[in-house]
Design a protein around this motif. Structure first.
Motif: not given
Length: 224
Positions: A172-175, A201-204, A209-212
């Motif tokens: 659901l988080g991905r959706a 963090r794992h989901l993103y 998504w990239r860590r800045e």
């Protein structure tokens, strides 16, 4: 010098205040040390965001001292590429860490993966001006997952991405993120920004998504 660009922090904060319907953050400190946001939340009345912690540790020390002396319940949030040094500065000011494992992350929304919610979940998308709220409802109409995204210029800032405990591990988080990204691109955004909790963090990361930067959050000890 390795540092996180203050403009990236400003862009994220500008969208975050829009997403939460908060007043625009105001400058605080000397010569652009940081920005101050009125949050109006129990246990989080004010939040101060450091802009130059990596390039000028003295600016962080000034902000930390001001937070330690504040009458309102105030958090100090510090995006940084040098978390160890930041922790030492806030500790010296008498603050304690509230959160340590958060990340400032970005992505190209035009390349964001697409994921539809599986049955029996249904997607609800509501857009009011620059802010879109996506809700996924379960078979009884309950909100199983939700998230918010605010579009400011070419940026879209994601906030409050949540999945109810009873509905986790079902994608659901991905959706939710997929629907938010789609709406943001339709609204003219290209770059996504967010601050990810340790749990998120794992989901993103799995969505590109990239860590800045790390994000260190501190405040006065509860007993003070």
């Amino acid at each position: 010098m390795v540092k996180i660009e203050s403009e990236l922090i400003r862009r994220w904060l500008g969208g975050w205040t829009v997403a939460r319907s908060l007043p625009e953050a105001e400058p605080v400190g000397t010569g652009g040390d940081g920005l101050r946001s009125e949050c109006h939340q129990p246990g989080r009345e004010v939040e101060v965001f450091a802009l130059r912690a990596d390039e000028e540790p003295e600016s962080l020390a000034r902000l930390a001292a001001a937070v330690a002396a504040a009458r309102q319940v105030t958090w100090l949030t510090v995006p940084t590429l040098r978390p160890g040094r930041v922790e030492a500065v806030v500790d010296a000011a008498g603050l304690e860490l509230l959160r340590r494992a958060e990340w400032l992350m970005t992505t190209d929304l035009t390349e964001h993966p697409r994921h539809a919610p599986a049955a029996p979940y249904e997607r609800e998308v509501r857009t009011d001006g620059p802010v879109t709220v996506v809700s996924l409802r379960g078979p009884s109409g309950e909100v199983a997952a939700r998230g918010t995204m605010a579009v400011v210029g070419g940026d879209a800032i994601a906030d409050r991405i949540e999945t109810d405990a009873a509905h986790r591990r079902r994608g659901l988080g991905r959706a939710v993120m997929s629907a938010l990204a789609e709406a943001a691109v339709s609204g003219g955004a290209r770059t996504g920004l967010l601050i990810a909790s340790e749990e998120g963090r794992h989901l993103y990361s799995s969505l590109g998504w990239r860590r800045e930067a790390d994000v260190v959050i501190a405040g006065r000890p509860a007993a003070s």
